[in-house]
Design a protein around this motif. Structure first.
Motif, PDB file in Angstrom:
ATOM      1  N   LEU A  76       8.037  38.010  -9.107  1.00  0.00           N
ATOM      2  CA  LEU A  76       6.877  38.466  -9.883  1.00  0.00           C
ATOM      3  C   LEU A  76       5.851  39.231  -9.042  1.00  0.00           C
ATOM      4  CD1 LEU A  76       6.270  35.350 -12.188  1.00  0.00           C
ATOM      5  CD2 LEU A  76       7.415  37.494 -12.746  1.00  0.00           C
ATOM      6  N   ALA A  77       6.191  39.545  -7.799  1.00  0.00           N
ATOM      7  CA  ALA A  77       5.245  40.288  -6.956  1.00  0.00           C
ATOM      8  C   ALA A  77       4.937  41.655  -7.544  1.00  0.00           C
ATOM      9  CB  ALA A  77       5.806  40.432  -5.544  1.00  0.00           C
ATOM     10  N   GLN A  78       5.962  42.330  -8.026  1.00  0.00           N
ATOM     11  CA  GLN A  78       5.758  43.659  -8.614  1.00  0.00           C
ATOM     12  C   GLN A  78       4.854  43.570  -9.835  1.00  0.00           C
ATOM     13  OE1 GLN A  78       8.283  47.312 -10.670  1.00  0.00           O
ATOM     14  NE2 GLN A  78       9.251  45.347 -10.323  1.00  0.00           N
ATOM     15  N   LEU A 231      12.955  47.456  -0.718  1.00  0.00           N
ATOM     16  CA  LEU A 231      12.274  46.604   0.259  1.00  0.00           C
ATOM     17  C   LEU A 231      12.867  46.689   1.664  1.00  0.00           C
ATOM     18  CD1 LEU A 231      11.581  43.444  -1.936  1.00  0.00           C
ATOM     19  CD2 LEU A 231      10.083  45.391  -1.460  1.00  0.00           C
ATOM     20  N   PRO A 232      14.206  46.756   1.836  1.00  0.00           N
ATOM     21  CA  PRO A 232      14.737  46.889   3.202  1.00  0.00           C
ATOM     22  C   PRO A 232      14.207  48.135   3.921  1.00  0.00           C
ATOM     23  CG  PRO A 232      16.482  46.211   1.704  1.00  0.00           C
ATOM     24  CD  PRO A 232      15.297  46.543   0.854  1.00  0.00           C
ATOM     25  N   ALA A 233      14.020  49.228   3.183  1.00  0.00           N
ATOM     26  CA  ALA A 233      13.476  50.435   3.812  1.00  0.00           C
ATOM     27  C   ALA A 233      12.060  50.199   4.309  1.00  0.00           C
ATOM     28  CB  ALA A 233      13.504  51.599   2.815  1.00  0.00           C
ATOM     29  N   LEU A 234      11.288  49.412   3.555  1.00  0.00           N
ATOM     30  CA  LEU A 234       9.926  49.086   3.979  1.00  0.00           C
ATOM     31  C   LEU A 234       9.959  48.331   5.310  1.00  0.00           C
ATOM     32  CD1 LEU A 234       7.110  47.698   1.706  1.00  0.00           C
ATOM     33  CD2 LEU A 234       7.600  46.608   3.890  1.00  0.00           C
ATOM     34  N   MET A 351      -3.344  37.161   8.379  1.00  0.00           N
ATOM     35  CA  MET A 351      -2.551  38.281   8.895  1.00  0.00           C
ATOM     36  C   MET A 351      -1.767  38.987   7.802  1.00  0.00           C
ATOM     37  SD  MET A 351      -1.088  37.088  12.620  1.00  0.00           S
ATOM     38  CE  MET A 351      -0.221  38.657  12.882  1.00  0.00           C
ATOM     39  N   THR A 352      -1.277  38.235   6.828  1.00  0.00           N
ATOM     40  CA  THR A 352      -0.498  38.835   5.746  1.00  0.00           C
ATOM     41  C   THR A 352      -1.269  39.953   5.071  1.00  0.00           C
ATOM     42  OG1 THR A 352       0.768  36.814   5.334  1.00  0.00           O
ATOM     43  CG2 THR A 352       0.597  38.376   3.513  1.00  0.00           C
ATOM     44  N   ASN A 360      -1.131  46.625  -1.981  1.00  0.00           N
ATOM     45  CA  ASN A 360       0.247  46.238  -1.655  1.00  0.00           C
ATOM     46  C   ASN A 360       0.368  44.786  -1.219  1.00  0.00           C
ATOM     47  OD1 ASN A 360       1.241  48.884  -2.092  1.00  0.00           O
ATOM     48  ND2 ASN A 360       0.580  49.494  -0.059  1.00  0.00           N
ATOM     49  N   VAL A 361      -0.724  44.023  -1.275  1.00  0.00           N
ATOM     50  CA  VAL A 361      -0.700  42.643  -0.806  1.00  0.00           C
ATOM     51  C   VAL A 361       0.365  41.799  -1.511  1.00  0.00           C
ATOM     52  CG1 VAL A 361      -2.015  40.480  -0.809  1.00  0.00           C
ATOM     53  CG2 VAL A 361      -3.026  42.561   0.122  1.00  0.00           C
ATOM     54  N   PRO A 362       0.522  41.861  -2.850  1.00  0.00           N
ATOM     55  CA  PRO A 362       1.547  41.016  -3.471  1.00  0.00           C
ATOM     56  C   PRO A 362       2.944  41.239  -2.906  1.00  0.00           C
ATOM     57  CG  PRO A 362       0.070  41.862  -5.150  1.00  0.00           C
ATOM     58  CD  PRO A 362      -0.282  42.579  -3.879  1.00  0.00           C
ATOM     59  N   THR A 363       3.333  42.501  -2.712  1.00  0.00           N
ATOM     60  CA  THR A 363       4.674  42.776  -2.203  1.00  0.00           C
ATOM     61  C   THR A 363       4.817  42.304  -0.757  1.00  0.00           C
ATOM     62  OG1 THR A 363       5.153  44.617  -3.694  1.00  0.00           O
ATOM     63  CG2 THR A 363       6.282  44.608  -1.569  1.00  0.00           C
ATOM     64  N   TYR A 364       3.850  42.617   0.082  1.00  0.00           N
ATOM     65  CA  TYR A 364       3.945  42.200   1.487  1.00  0.00           C
ATOM     66  C   TYR A 364       3.910  40.678   1.607  1.00  0.00           C
ATOM     67  CZ  TYR A 364       3.820  46.687   3.891  1.00  0.00           C
ATOM     68  OH  TYR A 364       4.151  47.927   4.397  1.00  0.00           O
ATOM     69  N   ALA A 365       3.046  40.027   0.853  1.00  0.00           N
ATOM     70  CA  ALA A 365       2.999  38.561   0.884  1.00  0.00           C
ATOM     71  C   ALA A 365       4.329  37.969   0.452  1.00  0.00           C
ATOM     72  CB  ALA A 365       1.870  38.058  -0.017  1.00  0.00           C
TER      73      ALA A 365
END
Length: 426
Positions: A76-78, A231-234, A351-352, A360-365
């Motif tokens: 559900l991050a997106q 996500l792997p590319a990120l 740090m997150t 972009n916090v939801p995706t990175y978290a």
């Protein structure tokens, strides 16, 4: 027009800054109080040891909790990134996060003679459901915090919530000790779970008081498979994030001993059930006195510095555990190890949010927590396997080596992330 709208939103957030800081500190405070009644490495491990003699199955409980929280976050991050307001979404899921603790308590009260396999299954399913729900809500919660709490106050908010919660938790641990001493198994544990649920309900009420303005977003939901494939590319384009994840993985694996401290106390020093409550009190006393200082230092020395310090503190606690000559030394062991865990937790939380821009916090978290979920899941299972195959002390030695390796990797190979660093130190 757009600039005027953003200025208006910024002014609204600024106007409610103190209120939101306070209610989120209270949310964390009551959540920490809830944890104190069923502290994972003491009371919860002790209860599980009544249901099974297998160290692997004892270790499975914290493993399911950890993976339940971390793995679902990408689901559900997106969606969290597309929400103008995160709070309504968080509040709905958070109900499911808290109810399972009541279910465990009710089973104990109404069927105290339930077969151990059934009680263990209900415990595992309930805790898995609770943490899975928390994991679903976590990216949205972190995004809301990033919106309503300024960078320079996030570490302080998190550390104050944990410290004040630990202060109340001392009373909770004292109550747990009294309950475990005065009531027979399993009613004693049922009371602890009920108190934990009531404190979590208070946490939910405080969370509901957040004043979050709606912030329009141009993000739109895309196909989930396409989202996940990107996500792997990120990760490939952010080498520092990958190195950070390696360091977190090593420290997470170093936590393999966490479920077995109270088991070691029983086997090595023949302590009673009430000793679990006393160990919890020692852990929380250290949290009360030291975590605010850690949060203050983090704001000045940097969150990466605090993460390194946390790993070293964990290693020091394991060294003391290995040389402890008697049971009272384990109070100090729990104080040191809980301080290390708190330092790692405060640093990770802050740090997150600095690895990326706010939107972009939801995706990175979710990425960070999902990746770290794998070693966090494996750690107690690997620890239980080592205990069954070798001994408790062998498990502690392996955990010590991993904590030191995680510290070294973080110290020399990870750079402090760039987003929000200057604001966090302002």
């Amino acid at each position: 027009m757009a600039e005027a709208c953003m200025q208006s939103l910024s002014a609204e957030i600024k106007r409610h800054e103190r209120h939101n800081f306070l209610v989120n500190v209270l949310d964390l405070t009551f959540y920490e109080l809830a944890v104190s009644f069923i502290f994972g490495s003491t009371v919860l491990s002790l209860y599980t040891s009544y249901l099974t003699s297998s160290a692997f199955l004892i270790g499975l409980v914290p493993a399911v909790q950890s993976v339940g929280y971390s793995l679902p976050q990408l689901v559900l991050a997106q969606k969290a990134e597309t929400l103008a307001r995160k709070k309504p979404f968080i509040m709905r899921i958070s109900v499911v996060e808290r109810l399972p603790y009541l279910i465990v308590a009710l089973l104990i009260f109404f069927w105290p003679g339930a077969p151990p396999w059934l009680a263990y299954g209900v415990l595992l399913l309930s805790l898995g459901t609770a943490t899975f729900s928390g994991g679903l809500a976590s990216p949205a919660w972190q995004a809301m915090i990033a919106k309503v709490v300024p960078p320079k106050r996030r570490a302080l908010m998190f550390s104050l919530g944990r410290a004040i919660g630990a202060g109340l938790g001392l009373l909770g641990a004292l109550a747990s000790r009294r309950i475990l001493a005065d009531y027979a198994y399993p009613i004693s544990f049922g009371i602890c779970f009920l108190l934990s649920f009531l404190a979590q309900a208070a946490s939910w009420v405080c969370l509901s008081f957040n004043r979050e303005p709606a912030v329009p977003t141009e993000r739109r939901l895309v196909d989930q498979r396409a989202y996940l494939r990107g996500l792997p590319a990120l990760l490939r384009h952010d080498g520092n994030l990958c190195r950070y994840l390696v360091a977190r993985t090593l420290v997470a694996l170093g936590g393999m001993a966490g479920a077995f401290y109270v088991i070691y106390a029983r086997r090595a020093f023949a302590v009673g059930d009430a000793f679990a409550g006393e160990m919890t009190m020692a852990a929380l006393a250290a949290q009360v006195t030291l975590v605010p200082l850690l949060g203050w230092l983090s704001g000045r020395r940097g969150h990466k510095w605090l993460a390194e310090l946390g790993a070293i503190i964990l290693a020091a606690g394991l060294v003391l555990l290995l040389v402890a000559p008697s049971a009272p030394w384990l109070y100090l062991v729990m104080a040191i190890i809980n301080t290390g865990n708190a330092a790692v937790g405060v640093a990770s939380f802050a740090m997150t949010m600095e690895f990326c821009a706010e939107e972009n916090v939801p995706t990175y978290a979710a990425i960070i927590n999902t990746v770290v979920a794998i070693p966090t899941l494996l750690a107690p299972l690997l620890g239980g396997w080592l205990v069954d195959l070798f001994s408790l002390r062998a498990t502690f030695w392996v955990a010590l080596v991993l904590c030191v390796a995680g510290w070294g990797y973080m110290r020399w190979l990870v750079q402090a992330p760039g987003f929000g660093v200057h604001a966090a130190r302002a």
